[in-house]
Design a protein around this motif. Sequence first.
Motif, PDB file in Angstrom:
ATOM      1  N   ARG A   1       0.817  -1.221   0.000  1.00  0.00           N
ATOM      2  CA  ARG A   1       0.000   0.000   0.000  1.00  0.00           C
ATOM      3  C   ARG A   1       0.848   1.267   0.000  1.00  0.00           C
ATOM      4  NH1 ARG A   1      -5.319  -0.990  -0.569  1.00  0.00           N
ATOM      5  NH2 ARG A   1      -6.030  -2.858   0.477  1.00  0.00           N
ATOM      6  N   THR A   2       2.094   1.166   0.456  1.00  0.00           N
ATOM      7  CA  THR A   2       2.958   2.340   0.504  1.00  0.00           C
ATOM      8  C   THR A   2       3.633   2.615  -0.829  1.00  0.00           C
ATOM      9  OG1 THR A   2       4.779   0.966   1.297  1.00  0.00           O
ATOM     10  CG2 THR A   2       3.414   2.052   2.966  1.00  0.00           C
ATOM     11  N   ALA A   3       3.495   1.725  -1.786  1.00  0.00           N
ATOM     12  CA  ALA A   3       4.127   1.898  -3.096  1.00  0.00           C
ATOM     13  C   ALA A   3       3.449   3.029  -3.861  1.00  0.00           C
ATOM     14  CB  ALA A   3       4.053   0.604  -3.889  1.00  0.00           C
ATOM     15  N   LYS A   4       4.209   3.656  -4.727  1.00  0.00           N
ATOM     16  CA  LYS A   4       3.700   4.740  -5.571  1.00  0.00           C
ATOM     17  C   LYS A   4       3.870   4.347  -7.032  1.00  0.00           C
ATOM     18  CE  LYS A   4       3.226   7.775  -2.186  1.00  0.00           C
ATOM     19  NZ  LYS A   4       2.303   7.197  -1.279  1.00  0.00           N
ATOM     20  N   PRO A   5       2.929   4.721  -7.900  1.00  0.00           N
ATOM     21  CA  PRO A   5       3.087   4.424  -9.320  1.00  0.00           C
ATOM     22  C   PRO A   5       4.396   4.989  -9.862  1.00  0.00           C
ATOM     23  CG  PRO A   5       0.852   5.137  -8.865  1.00  0.00           C
ATOM     24  CD  PRO A   5       1.640   5.350  -7.613  1.00  0.00           C
ATOM     25  N   GLY A   6       5.105   4.159 -10.631  1.00  0.00           N
ATOM     26  CA  GLY A   6       6.372   4.550 -11.211  1.00  0.00           C
ATOM     27  C   GLY A   6       7.576   4.020 -10.460  1.00  0.00           C
ATOM     28  N   GLU A   7       7.401   3.565  -9.218  1.00  0.00           N
ATOM     29  CA  GLU A   7       8.524   3.051  -8.435  1.00  0.00           C
ATOM     30  C   GLU A   7       8.960   1.674  -8.940  1.00  0.00           C
ATOM     31  OE1 GLU A   7       7.911   4.993  -4.024  1.00  0.00           O
ATOM     32  OE2 GLU A   7       7.158   2.987  -4.368  1.00  0.00           O
ATOM     33  N   SER A   8      10.242   1.392  -8.778  1.00  0.00           N
ATOM     34  CA  SER A   8      10.783   0.078  -9.147  1.00  0.00           C
ATOM     35  C   SER A   8      10.557  -0.901  -8.007  1.00  0.00           C
ATOM     36  CB  SER A   8      12.281   0.181  -9.422  1.00  0.00           C
ATOM     37  OG  SER A   8      12.506   0.982 -10.553  1.00  0.00           O
ATOM     38  N   VAL A   9      10.278  -2.156  -8.355  1.00  0.00           N
ATOM     39  CA  VAL A   9      10.087  -3.213  -7.362  1.00  0.00           C
ATOM     40  C   VAL A   9      10.820  -4.464  -7.809  1.00  0.00           C
ATOM     41  CG1 VAL A   9       7.854  -2.378  -6.540  1.00  0.00           C
ATOM     42  CG2 VAL A   9       7.932  -3.959  -8.448  1.00  0.00           C
ATOM     43  N   GLN A  10      10.976  -5.381  -6.890  1.00  0.00           N
ATOM     44  CA  GLN A  10      11.535  -6.692  -7.186  1.00  0.00           C
ATOM     45  C   GLN A  10      10.437  -7.718  -6.934  1.00  0.00           C
ATOM     46  OE1 GLN A  10      14.722  -7.272  -8.313  1.00  0.00           O
ATOM     47  NE2 GLN A  10      14.923  -5.053  -8.398  1.00  0.00           N
ATOM     48  N   LEU A  11      10.203  -8.594  -7.886  1.00  0.00           N
ATOM     49  CA  LEU A  11       9.204  -9.653  -7.755  1.00  0.00           C
ATOM     50  C   LEU A  11       9.953 -10.962  -7.526  1.00  0.00           C
ATOM     51  CD1 LEU A  11       7.062  -8.614 -10.832  1.00  0.00           C
ATOM     52  CD2 LEU A  11       6.615  -8.063  -8.460  1.00  0.00           C
ATOM     53  N   VAL A  12       9.672 -11.600  -6.407  1.00  0.00           N
ATOM     54  CA  VAL A  12      10.313 -12.867  -6.079  1.00  0.00           C
ATOM     55  C   VAL A  12       9.319 -13.980  -6.371  1.00  0.00           C
ATOM     56  CG1 VAL A  12      11.418 -14.239  -4.291  1.00  0.00           C
ATOM     57  CG2 VAL A  12      11.667 -11.742  -4.286  1.00  0.00           C
ATOM     58  N   LEU A  13       9.678 -14.865  -7.295  1.00  0.00           N
ATOM     59  CA  LEU A  13       8.846 -16.012  -7.625  1.00  0.00           C
ATOM     60  C   LEU A  13       9.229 -17.119  -6.656  1.00  0.00           C
ATOM     61  CD1 LEU A  13       9.141 -15.873 -11.512  1.00  0.00           C
ATOM     62  CD2 LEU A  13       7.661 -14.564  -9.987  1.00  0.00           C
ATOM     63  N   ILE A  14       8.342 -17.470  -5.754  1.00  0.00           N
ATOM     64  CA  ILE A  14       8.653 -18.348  -4.637  1.00  0.00           C
ATOM     65  C   ILE A  14       9.075 -19.747  -5.094  1.00  0.00           C
ATOM     66  CG2 ILE A  14       7.705 -19.463  -2.578  1.00  0.00           C
ATOM     67  CD1 ILE A  14       6.037 -16.906  -2.191  1.00  0.00           C
ATOM     68  N   ASP A  15       8.380 -20.317  -6.054  1.00  0.00           N
ATOM     69  CA  ASP A  15       8.688 -21.683  -6.476  1.00  0.00           C
ATOM     70  C   ASP A  15      10.080 -21.818  -7.092  1.00  0.00           C
ATOM     71  OD1 ASP A  15       6.263 -22.610  -5.577  1.00  0.00           O
ATOM     72  OD2 ASP A  15       5.262 -22.284  -7.505  1.00  0.00           O
ATOM     73  N   SER A  16      10.484 -20.859  -7.908  1.00  0.00           N
ATOM     74  CA  SER A  16      11.763 -20.966  -8.607  1.00  0.00           C
ATOM     75  C   SER A  16      12.865 -20.132  -7.976  1.00  0.00           C
ATOM     76  CB  SER A  16      11.591 -20.551 -10.073  1.00  0.00           C
ATOM     77  OG  SER A  16      11.218 -19.183 -10.131  1.00  0.00           O
ATOM     78  N   GLY A  17      12.489 -19.166  -7.130  1.00  0.00           N
ATOM     79  CA  GLY A  17      13.478 -18.299  -6.516  1.00  0.00           C
ATOM     80  C   GLY A  17      13.986 -17.205  -7.434  1.00  0.00           C
ATOM     81  N   VAL A  18      13.427 -17.097  -8.613  1.00  0.00           N
ATOM     82  CA  VAL A  18      13.836 -16.075  -9.575  1.00  0.00           C
ATOM     83  C   VAL A  18      13.369 -14.709  -9.086  1.00  0.00           C
ATOM     84  CG1 VAL A  18      13.526 -15.265 -11.954  1.00  0.00           C
ATOM     85  CG2 VAL A  18      13.759 -17.705 -11.481  1.00  0.00           C
ATOM     86  N   VAL A  19      14.221 -13.704  -9.259  1.00  0.00           N
ATOM     87  CA  VAL A  19      13.883 -12.330  -8.910  1.00  0.00           C
ATOM     88  C   VAL A  19      13.768 -11.541 -10.207  1.00  0.00           C
ATOM     89  CG1 VAL A  19      14.621 -10.253  -7.699  1.00  0.00           C
ATOM     90  CG2 VAL A  19      15.087 -12.499  -6.714  1.00  0.00           C
ATOM     91  N   VAL A  20      12.617 -10.877 -10.389  1.00  0.00           N
ATOM     92  CA  VAL A  20      12.325 -10.135 -11.607  1.00  0.00           C
ATOM     93  C   VAL A  20      12.126  -8.664 -11.251  1.00  0.00           C
ATOM     94  CG1 VAL A  20      10.724  -9.884 -13.537  1.00  0.00           C
ATOM     95  CG2 VAL A  20      11.205 -12.155 -12.621  1.00  0.00           C
ATOM     96  N   ALA A  21      12.775  -7.792 -12.004  1.00  0.00           N
ATOM     97  CA  ALA A  21      12.591  -6.352 -11.807  1.00  0.00           C
ATOM     98  C   ALA A  21      11.267  -5.930 -12.432  1.00  0.00           C
ATOM     99  CB  ALA A  21      13.740  -5.578 -12.441  1.00  0.00           C
ATOM    100  N   GLY A  22      10.554  -5.048 -11.767  1.00  0.00           N
ATOM    101  CA  GLY A  22       9.280  -4.550 -12.282  1.00  0.00           C
ATOM    102  C   GLY A  22       9.097  -3.093 -11.919  1.00  0.00           C
ATOM    103  N   ARG A  23       8.009  -2.524 -12.396  1.00  0.00           N
ATOM    104  CA  ARG A  23       7.693  -1.132 -12.111  1.00  0.00           C
ATOM    105  C   ARG A  23       6.211  -1.048 -11.758  1.00  0.00           C
ATOM    106  NH1 ARG A  23      10.853   2.859 -13.056  1.00  0.00           N
ATOM    107  NH2 ARG A  23      11.977   1.748 -14.669  1.00  0.00           N
ATOM    108  N   ILE A  24       5.908  -0.361 -10.665  1.00  0.00           N
ATOM    109  CA  ILE A  24       4.522  -0.196 -10.215  1.00  0.00           C
ATOM    110  C   ILE A  24       3.770   0.658 -11.221  1.00  0.00           C
ATOM    111  CG2 ILE A  24       3.014   0.738  -8.421  1.00  0.00           C
ATOM    112  CD1 ILE A  24       4.491  -1.587  -7.356  1.00  0.00           C
ATOM    113  N   ARG A  25       2.649   0.132 -11.700  1.00  0.00           N
ATOM    114  CA  ARG A  25       1.777   0.919 -12.587  1.00  0.00           C
ATOM    115  C   ARG A  25       0.585   1.456 -11.829  1.00  0.00           C
ATOM    116  NH1 ARG A  25       0.461  -0.404 -18.300  1.00  0.00           N
ATOM    117  NH2 ARG A  25      -0.181   1.736 -18.105  1.00  0.00           N
ATOM    118  N   ALA A  26       0.130   0.709 -10.803  1.00  0.00           N
ATOM    119  CA  ALA A  26      -1.038   1.139 -10.043  1.00  0.00           C
ATOM    120  C   ALA A  26      -1.006   0.478  -8.671  1.00  0.00           C
ATOM    121  CB  ALA A  26      -2.319   0.757 -10.770  1.00  0.00           C
TER     122      ALA A  26
END
Length: 168
Positions: free
Chosen positions: A107-132
């Motif tokens: 809830r504290t995220a703002k549109p446009g901020e960068s985030v890291q998405l951690v896929l639990i099953d594979s452990g892969v970390v993916v860079a993303g950007r908040i759109r909403a």
Amino acid sequence: MIWLQGPQWIRWTIAVIIAVVAVWAEFRGDGTVEHPFAIETIVAGEEITAKVVEMRRVPTGLLPPVDTFGYATRAFHPDEPITPGGVSSDEVVPDPGWWSLEIAVPRTAKPGESVQLVLIDSGVVVAGRIRAVAEDDPLGNGLGAVAVPPEHAVAVAAAAAGGRIVVL
């Protein structure tokens, strides 16, 4: 009926009060305001214009007023009211070719901020950007939107569908 037998001024006062209440009830207004509703699906990041909304009458105070339109910070489905928490004046444009997915974001995220998405099953970390981000609506779905690179979109979508993703 005993109270009507007293002085005539009591009867006249009661008659005037009833007449005033009747006039007030007749001319006070209908107690509704116009509010925008989506007439087609509006995705997060899309511009909200008069072509995709319809003004409908709702009871006064039922929904918070929307002062100006801008860009959707979350998805709106047909016949859903447009709310101030779902509208931003700033356009959030992800990198070209990125895919946007609806997932739970902080809830504290703002549109446009960068985030890291951690896929639990594979452990892969993916860079993303908040759109909403999610609205504070207790009846809403609580989901926001994150844009991800196309090469990771399938893996992120599969993890999000299974609830096996963490947004940092």
